[in-house]
Design a protein around this motif. Structure first.
Motif: not given
Length: 291
Positions: A177-186, A233-234, A271-279
């Motif tokens: 599935s496509v997960v595309a911000p700003p509405d898509g949220d990983m 990514i990491l 990357l947004i998910d990783l940012e929100q998790r403090g990584k």
């Protein structure tokens, strides 16, 4: 991603997939819809439900009306509001008198490069379903299963009598599935995958592509795929690649370069998910690891 099968496809044909479920394929094939959107008619008696009515195409509406026949349509249900799923809801409601019941309205302005359809601004539900809400007919019961991630308003529908789950675009057998911000949220998408993995649905009927019989096996593989992308990514950040435009060619070798901008949206979601998790952190378009 599965190769698109050779034509002819069963476009416009009412196919019985199990005693309570028929499928009608819309004439909208594309790289992101596979052979087209699959609309499902649930119920074998005098009252039926229609799931994901699809695009507002005259031939598709005619095929749906022929498949419905003399039955009363109790509900027109939409999993989400991308333009390959919900635009026929209004026209079909006017033809049948049925209410539009399902996901919430969402018309998000998004001008970024997409790998899926844009949002349907015409969608106007008569009733919005929440997680666990039920619809029923004489021989069927549909239960809403909230699965945000692909879109924030995405729902699946469980058919209580047979153990089937109509998965929309959340889980498909032919592609991720496509997960595309700003509405898509990983983060939401991964939580929704975990939610389905905890269930014991017998079969998935997605809006695109073949049915899925090994349901938990597929979901486990999709979770693993997303985690592998995160590790990629990491690793690239460790190597000093700080921008998405530099990461995509490394991550999507062999993929048509015309799809790279859209693939970058998926990388952004991770990357947004990783940012929100403090990584990770970012400054403008540049990303870096946090200690």
């Amino acid at each position: 991603m599965m190769n698109i099968p050779e034509r002819p496809w069963p476009t416009g044909t009412s196919e019985v997939v199990e005693p309570l479920v028929r499928r009608v394929l819309a004439p909208n094939p594309s790289p992101f819809t596979f052979t087209g959107t699959q609309t499902y008619i649930v119920g074998a008696g005098a009252r039926v439900a229609v799931i994901d009515p699809g695009p507002d195409e005259e031939l598709h509406l005619a095929a749906l009306m022929a498949a419905i026949g003399d039955a009363e349509v109790a509900a027109i249900c939409c999993t989400h509001t991308h333009r390959d799923h919900s635009p026929a809801a209004g026209p079909l409601s006017r033809l049948t008198g049925a209410p539009v019941i399902g996901c919430a309205a969402l018309a998000y302005e998004d001008e970024g490069p997409r790998a899926d359809a844009a949002f349907d601004t015409s969608y106007a539900p008569d009733r919005v379903l929440r997680d666990g809400d039920k619809l029923s007919g004489p021989d069927w019961t549909l239960i809403a299963v909230a699965t945000p991630g692909h879109t924030s308003n995405h729902l699946c529908f469980a058919l209580e009598e047979s153990g089937a789950l109509f998965t929309g675009d959340h889980v498909m057998g032919w592609s991720t599935s496509v997960v595309a911000p700003p509405d898509g949220d990983m983060a939401a998408y991964m939580a929704s995958l975990d939610k389905l993995y905890a269930r014991e649905d017998r079969v998935y009927y997605p809006a695109h592509g073949p049915q899925v019989d090994k349901t938990r096996q597929l979901v486990r593989g999709m979770i693993g795929h997303r985690r592998q992308r995160e590790r990629q990514i990491l690793k690239l950040l460790v190597e000093g690649l700080a921008e998405i435009t530099a990461m995509v060619p490394r991550m999507y070798k062999g993929v048509d370069e015309r799809l790279w901008p859209a693939a970058g949206r998926s990388v952004l979601a991770h990357l947004i998910d990783l940012e929100q998790r403090g990584k990770v952190s970012r400054v403008h378009e540049s990303w870096s690891l946090l200690d």
